[in-house]
Design an enzyme around this catalytic site. Sequence first.
Site, PDB file in Angstrom:
ATOM      1  N   GLY A 205     -14.630 -19.120   2.133  1.00 25.29           N
ATOM      2  CA  GLY A 205     -14.163 -18.359   3.084  1.00 25.29           C
ATOM      3  C   GLY A 205     -15.230 -17.396   3.797  1.00 25.29           C
TER       4      GLY A 205
ATOM      5  N   SER B 166       0.724  -1.125   0.095  1.00 26.67           N
ATOM      6  CA  SER B 166       0.018  -0.003  -0.091  1.00 26.67           C
ATOM      7  C   SER B 166       0.884   1.192  -0.091  1.00 26.67           C
ATOM      8  CB  SER B 166      -0.858  -0.045   1.254  1.00 26.67           C
ATOM      9  OG  SER B 166      -2.108  -1.220   0.905  1.00 26.67           O
TER      10      SER B 166
ATOM     11  N   GLY C  24      -6.047 -11.119  -6.873  1.00 23.69           N
ATOM     12  CA  GLY C  24      -6.604  -9.970  -6.155  1.00 23.69           C
ATOM     13  C   GLY C  24      -5.926  -8.979  -6.023  1.00 23.69           C
TER      14      GLY C  24
ATOM     15  N   LYS D  94      -9.245  -4.624  11.410  1.00 23.46           N
ATOM     16  CA  LYS D  94     -10.319  -3.883  10.615  1.00 23.46           C
ATOM     17  C   LYS D  94     -11.630  -4.122  11.260  1.00 23.46           C
ATOM     18  CE  LYS D  94      -8.979  -5.704   6.286  1.00 23.46           C
ATOM     19  NZ  LYS D  94      -9.262  -6.062   4.899  1.00 23.46           N
TER      20      LYS D  94
ATOM     21  N   GLY E 111     -12.868 -12.265   7.462  1.00 25.59           N
ATOM     22  CA  GLY E 111     -13.367 -10.551   7.136  1.00 25.59           C
ATOM     23  C   GLY E 111     -13.524 -10.564   5.645  1.00 25.59           C
TER      24      GLY E 111
HETATM   25  P1  NAP Z   1      -9.400 -14.212   7.870  1.00 24.49           P
HETATM   26  O1  NAP Z   1     -10.512 -13.474   8.533  1.00 24.49           O
HETATM   27  O2  NAP Z   1      -8.306 -14.784   8.942  1.00 24.49           O
HETATM   28  O3  NAP Z   1     -10.049 -15.265   7.367  1.00 24.49           O
HETATM   29  C1  NAP Z   1      -9.393 -16.683   6.923  1.00 24.49           C
HETATM   30  C2  NAP Z   1     -10.357 -17.586   5.962  1.00 24.49           C
HETATM   31  O4  NAP Z   1      -9.397 -18.560   5.571  1.00 24.49           O
HETATM   32  C3  NAP Z   1     -11.397 -17.976   7.067  1.00 24.49           C
HETATM   33  O5  NAP Z   1     -12.370 -18.353   5.857  1.00 24.49           O
HETATM   34  C4  NAP Z   1     -10.742 -19.557   7.414  1.00 24.49           C
HETATM   35  O6  NAP Z   1     -11.669 -20.633   7.570  1.00 24.49           O
HETATM   36  C5  NAP Z   1     -10.188 -19.772   5.925  1.00 24.49           C
HETATM   37  N1  NAP Z   1      -9.017 -20.826   6.086  1.00 24.49           N
HETATM   38  C6  NAP Z   1      -7.883 -20.336   6.697  1.00 24.49           C
HETATM   39  N2  NAP Z   1      -7.005 -21.611   6.620  1.00 24.49           N
HETATM   40  C7  NAP Z   1      -7.804 -22.526   6.168  1.00 24.49           C
HETATM   41  C8  NAP Z   1      -7.647 -24.125   5.610  1.00 24.49           C
HETATM   42  N3  NAP Z   1      -6.634 -24.623   6.091  1.00 24.49           N
HETATM   43  N4  NAP Z   1      -8.517 -24.603   5.055  1.00 24.49           N
HETATM   44  C9  NAP Z   1      -9.709 -24.058   4.727  1.00 24.49           C
HETATM   45  N5  NAP Z   1      -9.930 -22.841   5.054  1.00 24.49           N
HETATM   46  C10 NAP Z   1      -9.257 -22.135   5.751  1.00 24.49           C
HETATM   47  O7  NAP Z   1      -8.508 -13.674   6.705  1.00 24.49           O
HETATM   48  P2  NAP Z   1      -9.194 -12.679   5.900  1.00 24.49           P
HETATM   49  O8  NAP Z   1      -8.947 -11.103   6.144  1.00 24.49           O
HETATM   50  O9  NAP Z   1     -10.590 -12.785   5.490  1.00 24.49           O
HETATM   51  O10 NAP Z   1      -8.089 -12.834   4.388  1.00 24.49           O
HETATM   52  C11 NAP Z   1      -8.517 -14.091   3.604  1.00 24.49           C
HETATM   53  C12 NAP Z   1      -7.724 -13.819   2.391  1.00 24.49           C
HETATM   54  O11 NAP Z   1      -8.173 -12.796   1.539  1.00 24.49           O
HETATM   55  C13 NAP Z   1      -6.392 -13.468   2.618  1.00 24.49           C
HETATM   56  O12 NAP Z   1      -5.656 -14.488   1.676  1.00 24.49           O
HETATM   57  C14 NAP Z   1      -5.978 -12.280   2.089  1.00 24.49           C
HETATM   58  O13 NAP Z   1      -4.854 -12.113   1.665  1.00 24.49           O
HETATM   59  C15 NAP Z   1      -7.121 -11.908   1.008  1.00 24.49           C
HETATM   60  N6  NAP Z   1      -7.528 -10.480   1.024  1.00 24.49           N
HETATM   61  C16 NAP Z   1      -7.281  -9.993   0.003  1.00 24.49           C
HETATM   62  C17 NAP Z   1      -7.537  -8.494  -0.337  1.00 24.49           C
HETATM   63  C18 NAP Z   1      -7.126  -7.566  -1.564  1.00 24.49           C
HETATM   64  O14 NAP Z   1      -7.268  -6.632  -1.568  1.00 24.49           O
HETATM   65  N7  NAP Z   1      -6.765  -8.542  -2.672  1.00 24.49           N
HETATM   66  C19 NAP Z   1      -8.159  -7.877   0.877  1.00 24.49           C
HETATM   67  C20 NAP Z   1      -8.664  -8.488   1.880  1.00 24.49           C
HETATM   68  C21 NAP Z   1      -8.288  -9.877   2.292  1.00 24.49           C
HETATM   69  P3  NAP Z   1     -12.187 -20.875   9.162  1.00 24.49           P
HETATM   70  O15 NAP Z   1     -13.263 -19.895   9.462  1.00 24.49           O
HETATM   71  O16 NAP Z   1     -12.610 -22.125   9.112  1.00 24.49           O
HETATM   72  O17 NAP Z   1     -10.890 -20.665   9.969  1.00 24.49           O
END
Ligand code: NAP
Length: 287
Positions: free
Chosen positions: A132, A22, A249, A71, A135
Site C-alpha cells: 500500500g 477514538s 491494527g 490528514k 496515506g
Molecule cells: P488510502 O490513502 O485511501 O490508500 C488506500 C490504499 O489501498 C492504496 O495503496 C490503494 O492502492 C490500496 N487499495 C485499495 N483498493 C485496492 C485493491 N482492490 N487492490 C489493491 N490495493 C488496493 O487509505 P489509507 O488512509 O492509507 O488507509 C489504508 C488502510 O490503513 C485502511 O485499511 C485503514 O483502515 C488503515 N489504517 C489504519 C490505522 C490504524 O491506526 N490502525 C491508521 C491509518 C490507516 P492504489 O494506490 O492502487 O489505489
Amino acid sequence: MNIDGSTTIVGIFGSPIKHTASPAMHNAAFGAFEMNWAYLAFRVDPQNLRSALRGANDMGVIGINLTIPHKIMALDCIDDVDAEARKLGAVNTVSMEKGKLRGFNTDGYGFLKAIKEDFNLSIKGKRVLVLGAGGAGRGIAVKCALDGAARVIVANRTTARIEPIAQEIRGTKTEFLALKLAAEDIRKVIHEVDLVVNATSVGLQEGDSLGLGADLFSPRLHVYDTIYRPAETELLRVAESAGAKVANGLSMLLHQGAKAFEIWTKRKAPLAVMRRALRASVYGDKS
Ligand code: NAP
C-alpha cells in the site's frame, strides 16, 4: 458527560465519520484523570476543512484528529507542520496553541510502538515490506526509514503512487525498492524481509483478498495488518496458517491515540484504560 462552557473540547474531523472508536478511547482517558474534557466526532466535508479548523480554533477547541482525506489536505491548511509529519505526508493530530494551529503525525509513532508491543520488534536494521502507498502506507514506510530500517520495499497496485515515498526514503540510509502489488512480484522478495505490513484497504470488506497464498509465508515472518475491523483479515488468517506471527491494527490505533492525548494534555496517557475502552468499542469486549 456534561458539556458546558468550562469543558475543554477536542475531537476528530472525518468525512464520513461513522464507526470511529477514538471518542471512546479518549473520553475514557479523560474520565480516568477526572478531567473536564470531551472528545467529539464532527463530520466535515473536505472542502470545508480549512474553515472548520479555523472555526474550531475560534471556538476554543484545543485539539483535533484528522482522518483520510483531511490528514493529507491539512498539510496546506496548517500554520506550523512538524517536520516529521511533512515527511510522512500527513497530519493526523492538530493542536491549537495560543491561537496557532500546529500539525503532527502520530500514526508513524503508533505503528512502531505497535510492532514493539505485539512482536517485541524494533525497526532498526530490519527489512520491511509495506503493501500500500496511500496515506497509511507512506507514513509507515517513511517512518521505518527515518527510524533506521535497513530496507523498505513498497508494493502498490498503482506503482506511480510509490514515487513520493521513494523520494523521501532516498534521503535516508535505508535501501528502497518499489514493486507492483502482485503475488509473483512479492514472491521474489518476501523471503528476505522480517516484517510485512498491510497498509491497503483490502481486507476491510468481507471477501476481500490480496491474493497472497500461504506458500509465501513462513514462521520467521511477522505480519501486521493495519486493519482492525474485522479483527482477522484474510491476510492474517493465511499468514498465521503458515506459522507467521500476526497482529492487527488495534495496537496502532491505540498508540497513535495515546500520543495525541499526550500532545494535547501534556500528561502520560493511561494506556490500560484507553486499550480497554477501545476493545469495548470495537469488539464489544466486556473485560
Ligand atoms: P488510502 O490513502 O485511501 O490508500 C488506500 C490504499 O489501498 C492504496 O495503496 C490503494 O492502492 C490500496 N487499495 C485499495 N483498493 C485496492 C485493491 N482492490 N487492490 C489493491 N490495493 C488496493 O487509505 P489509507 O488512509 O492509507 O488507509 C489504508 C488502510 O490503513 C485502511 O485499511 C485503514 O483502515 C488503515 N489504517 C489504519 C490505522 C490504524 O491506526 N490502525 C491508521 C491509518 C490507516 P492504489 O494506490 O492502487 O489505489
